[in-house]
Design a protein around this motif. Structure first.
Motif, PDB file in Angstrom:
ATOM      1  N   LEU A  94      10.494   3.284   4.881  1.00  0.00           N
ATOM      2  CA  LEU A  94       9.371   3.981   4.251  1.00  0.00           C
ATOM      3  C   LEU A  94       8.993   3.340   2.923  1.00  0.00           C
ATOM      4  O   LEU A  94       7.811   3.229   2.590  1.00  0.00           O
ATOM      5  CB  LEU A  94       9.706   5.455   4.052  1.00  0.00           C
ATOM      6  CG  LEU A  94       9.778   6.293   5.323  1.00  0.00           C
ATOM      7  CD1 LEU A  94      10.352   7.664   5.018  1.00  0.00           C
ATOM      8  CD2 LEU A  94       8.414   6.407   5.954  1.00  0.00           C
ATOM      9  N   ASP A  95      10.002   2.908   2.145  1.00  0.00           N
ATOM     10  CA  ASP A  95       9.716   2.220   0.881  1.00  0.00           C
ATOM     11  C   ASP A  95       8.978   0.913   1.120  1.00  0.00           C
ATOM     12  O   ASP A  95       8.032   0.583   0.408  1.00  0.00           O
ATOM     13  CB  ASP A  95      11.005   1.936   0.109  1.00  0.00           C
ATOM     14  CG  ASP A  95      11.553   3.156  -0.584  1.00  0.00           C
ATOM     15  OD1 ASP A  95      10.791   4.136  -0.749  1.00  0.00           O
ATOM     16  OD2 ASP A  95      12.727   3.127  -0.983  1.00  0.00           O
ATOM     17  N   ILE A  96       9.393   0.155   2.111  1.00  0.00           N
ATOM     18  CA  ILE A  96       8.737  -1.123   2.414  1.00  0.00           C
ATOM     19  C   ILE A  96       7.302  -0.899   2.878  1.00  0.00           C
ATOM     20  O   ILE A  96       6.387  -1.626   2.480  1.00  0.00           O
ATOM     21  CB  ILE A  96       9.560  -1.917   3.452  1.00  0.00           C
ATOM     22  CG1 ILE A  96      10.879  -2.362   2.814  1.00  0.00           C
ATOM     23  CG2 ILE A  96       8.785  -3.112   3.980  1.00  0.00           C
ATOM     24  CD1 ILE A  96      11.881  -2.949   3.769  1.00  0.00           C
ATOM     25  N   VAL A  97       7.087   0.132   3.684  1.00  0.00           N
ATOM     26  CA  VAL A  97       5.728   0.438   4.133  1.00  0.00           C
ATOM     27  C   VAL A  97       4.863   0.854   2.946  1.00  0.00           C
ATOM     28  O   VAL A  97       3.731   0.377   2.793  1.00  0.00           O
ATOM     29  CB  VAL A  97       5.750   1.544   5.220  1.00  0.00           C
ATOM     30  CG1 VAL A  97       4.355   2.078   5.487  1.00  0.00           C
ATOM     31  CG2 VAL A  97       6.371   1.020   6.493  1.00  0.00           C
ATOM     32  N   ARG A  98       5.384   1.725   2.084  1.00  0.00           N
ATOM     33  CA  ARG A  98       4.617   2.152   0.906  1.00  0.00           C
ATOM     34  C   ARG A  98       4.361   0.990  -0.035  1.00  0.00           C
ATOM     35  O   ARG A  98       3.309   0.922  -0.663  1.00  0.00           O
ATOM     36  CB  ARG A  98       5.353   3.267   0.169  1.00  0.00           C
ATOM     37  CG  ARG A  98       5.291   4.580   0.877  1.00  0.00           C
ATOM     38  CD  ARG A  98       5.787   5.727   0.049  1.00  0.00           C
ATOM     39  NE  ARG A  98       6.360   5.314  -1.203  1.00  0.00           N
ATOM     40  CZ  ARG A  98       7.427   5.873  -1.763  1.00  0.00           C
ATOM     41  NH1 ARG A  98       8.009   6.869  -1.183  1.00  0.00           N
ATOM     42  NH2 ARG A  98       7.892   5.447  -2.916  1.00  0.00           N
ATOM     43  N   LEU A  99       5.307   0.072  -0.137  1.00  0.00           N
ATOM     44  CA  LEU A  99       5.123  -1.097  -0.989  1.00  0.00           C
ATOM     45  C   LEU A  99       4.068  -2.026  -0.410  1.00  0.00           C
ATOM     46  O   LEU A  99       3.248  -2.586  -1.140  1.00  0.00           O
ATOM     47  CB  LEU A  99       6.455  -1.838  -1.146  1.00  0.00           C
ATOM     48  CG  LEU A  99       6.533  -2.939  -2.178  1.00  0.00           C
ATOM     49  CD1 LEU A  99       6.315  -2.366  -3.566  1.00  0.00           C
ATOM     50  CD2 LEU A  99       7.874  -3.636  -2.107  1.00  0.00           C
ATOM     51  N   SER A 100       4.033  -2.162   0.913  1.00  0.00           N
ATOM     52  CA  SER A 100       3.064  -3.064   1.544  1.00  0.00           C
ATOM     53  C   SER A 100       1.638  -2.525   1.497  1.00  0.00           C
ATOM     54  O   SER A 100       0.688  -3.304   1.478  1.00  0.00           O
ATOM     55  CB  SER A 100       3.470  -3.359   2.989  1.00  0.00           C
ATOM     56  OG  SER A 100       3.362  -2.188   3.770  1.00  0.00           O
ATOM     57  N   ILE A 101       1.469  -1.219   1.457  1.00  0.00           N
ATOM     58  CA  ILE A 101       0.113  -0.662   1.358  1.00  0.00           C
ATOM     59  C   ILE A 101      -0.234  -0.303  -0.079  1.00  0.00           C
ATOM     60  O   ILE A 101      -1.203   0.412  -0.333  1.00  0.00           O
ATOM     61  CB  ILE A 101      -0.078   0.556   2.292  1.00  0.00           C
ATOM     62  CG1 ILE A 101       0.895   1.676   1.948  1.00  0.00           C
ATOM     63  CG2 ILE A 101       0.034   0.162   3.738  1.00  0.00           C
ATOM     64  CD1 ILE A 101       0.638   2.959   2.722  1.00  0.00           C
ATOM     65  N   ARG A 102       0.575  -0.772  -1.010  1.00  0.00           N
ATOM     66  CA  ARG A 102       0.359  -0.629  -2.453  1.00  0.00           C
ATOM     67  C   ARG A 102       0.327   0.819  -2.911  1.00  0.00           C
ATOM     68  O   ARG A 102      -0.439   1.189  -3.791  1.00  0.00           O
ATOM     69  CB  ARG A 102      -0.902  -1.353  -2.890  1.00  0.00           C
ATOM     70  CG  ARG A 102      -0.835  -2.821  -2.606  1.00  0.00           C
ATOM     71  CD  ARG A 102      -2.119  -3.491  -2.958  1.00  0.00           C
ATOM     72  NE  ARG A 102      -2.187  -4.800  -2.340  1.00  0.00           N
ATOM     73  CZ  ARG A 102      -1.997  -5.929  -3.002  1.00  0.00           C
ATOM     74  NH1 ARG A 102      -1.743  -5.907  -4.264  1.00  0.00           N
ATOM     75  NH2 ARG A 102      -2.077  -7.072  -2.361  1.00  0.00           N
ATOM     76  N   PRO A 154       5.634  -1.778  -7.697  1.00  0.00           N
ATOM     77  CA  PRO A 154       6.664  -2.793  -7.453  1.00  0.00           C
ATOM     78  C   PRO A 154       7.728  -2.859  -8.546  1.00  0.00           C
ATOM     79  O   PRO A 154       8.896  -3.133  -8.262  1.00  0.00           O
ATOM     80  CB  PRO A 154       5.884  -4.101  -7.395  1.00  0.00           C
ATOM     81  CG  PRO A 154       4.473  -3.736  -7.240  1.00  0.00           C
ATOM     82  CD  PRO A 154       4.300  -2.354  -7.736  1.00  0.00           C
ATOM     83  N   ILE A 155       7.359  -2.582  -9.794  1.00  0.00           N
ATOM     84  CA  ILE A 155       8.338  -2.611 -10.878  1.00  0.00           C
ATOM     85  C   ILE A 155       9.320  -1.452 -10.730  1.00  0.00           C
ATOM     86  O   ILE A 155      10.531  -1.626 -10.909  1.00  0.00           O
ATOM     87  CB  ILE A 155       7.621  -2.586 -12.243  1.00  0.00           C
ATOM     88  CG1 ILE A 155       6.793  -3.863 -12.408  1.00  0.00           C
ATOM     89  CG2 ILE A 155       8.614  -2.425 -13.377  1.00  0.00           C
ATOM     90  CD1 ILE A 155       5.882  -3.863 -13.603  1.00  0.00           C
ATOM     91  N   LEU A 156       8.830  -0.264 -10.387  1.00  0.00           N
ATOM     92  CA  LEU A 156       9.703   0.881 -10.154  1.00  0.00           C
ATOM     93  C   LEU A 156      10.618   0.613  -8.965  1.00  0.00           C
ATOM     94  O   LEU A 156      11.807   0.917  -9.002  1.00  0.00           O
ATOM     95  CB  LEU A 156       8.869   2.136  -9.923  1.00  0.00           C
ATOM     96  CG  LEU A 156       9.630   3.419  -9.624  1.00  0.00           C
ATOM     97  CD1 LEU A 156      10.444   3.842 -10.840  1.00  0.00           C
ATOM     98  CD2 LEU A 156       8.677   4.510  -9.207  1.00  0.00           C
ATOM     99  N   PHE A 157      10.060   0.034  -7.919  1.00  0.00           N
ATOM    100  CA  PHE A 157      10.815  -0.309  -6.720  1.00  0.00           C
ATOM    101  C   PHE A 157      11.958  -1.257  -7.062  1.00  0.00           C
ATOM    102  O   PHE A 157      13.117  -0.988  -6.753  1.00  0.00           O
ATOM    103  CB  PHE A 157       9.860  -0.947  -5.695  1.00  0.00           C
ATOM    104  CG  PHE A 157      10.519  -1.480  -4.468  1.00  0.00           C
ATOM    105  CD1 PHE A 157      10.910  -0.631  -3.453  1.00  0.00           C
ATOM    106  CD2 PHE A 157      10.726  -2.844  -4.312  1.00  0.00           C
ATOM    107  CE1 PHE A 157      11.505  -1.126  -2.306  1.00  0.00           C
ATOM    108  CE2 PHE A 157      11.314  -3.348  -3.173  1.00  0.00           C
ATOM    109  CZ  PHE A 157      11.710  -2.486  -2.171  1.00  0.00           C
TER     110      PHE A 157
END
Length: 96
Positions: free
Chosen positions: A33-41, A45-48
């Motif tokens: 879920l994190d990767i999906v949310r990161l890919s759709i912005r 990214p800094i928090l991640f």
């Protein structure tokens, strides 16, 4: 949102019940879920990166990454509700 809540609860139940496989499965769902949310912005990214790195340093490679993903998903679930509740409390203060 429901998948996110289910993944977090699954990981938390696995952690407190001592079942490593349930904890890892819930954590992997949170990572996806994190990767999906990161890919759709939808995720900063800094928090991640900072959350994953900090948890990696505190807990180790496998558990740290899983705990980091659980923390990020929990924050994503709770933050909108906190904003909503603060708005409701402001409305109650105006009534006084």
């Amino acid at each position: 949102m429901l998948l996110q809540i289910a993944a977090v609860l699954w990981a938390i139940v696995g952690f407190f019940s001592g079942s490593a496989s349930v904890f890892i499965a819930g954590g992997l769902a949170c990572i996806v879920l994190d990767i999906v949310r990161l890919s759709i912005r939808q995720l900063n990214p800094i928090l991640f990166a900072s959350t994953y790195i900090l948890c990696y340093m505190l807990f180790g490679i496998r558990d740290g990454i899983i705990v980091g993903s659980i923390i990020l998903n929990t924050m994503d679930i709770i933050t909108p509700r906190i904003k909503t509740m603060s708005g409701v409390l402001l409305e109650f203060d105006k009534l006084d």
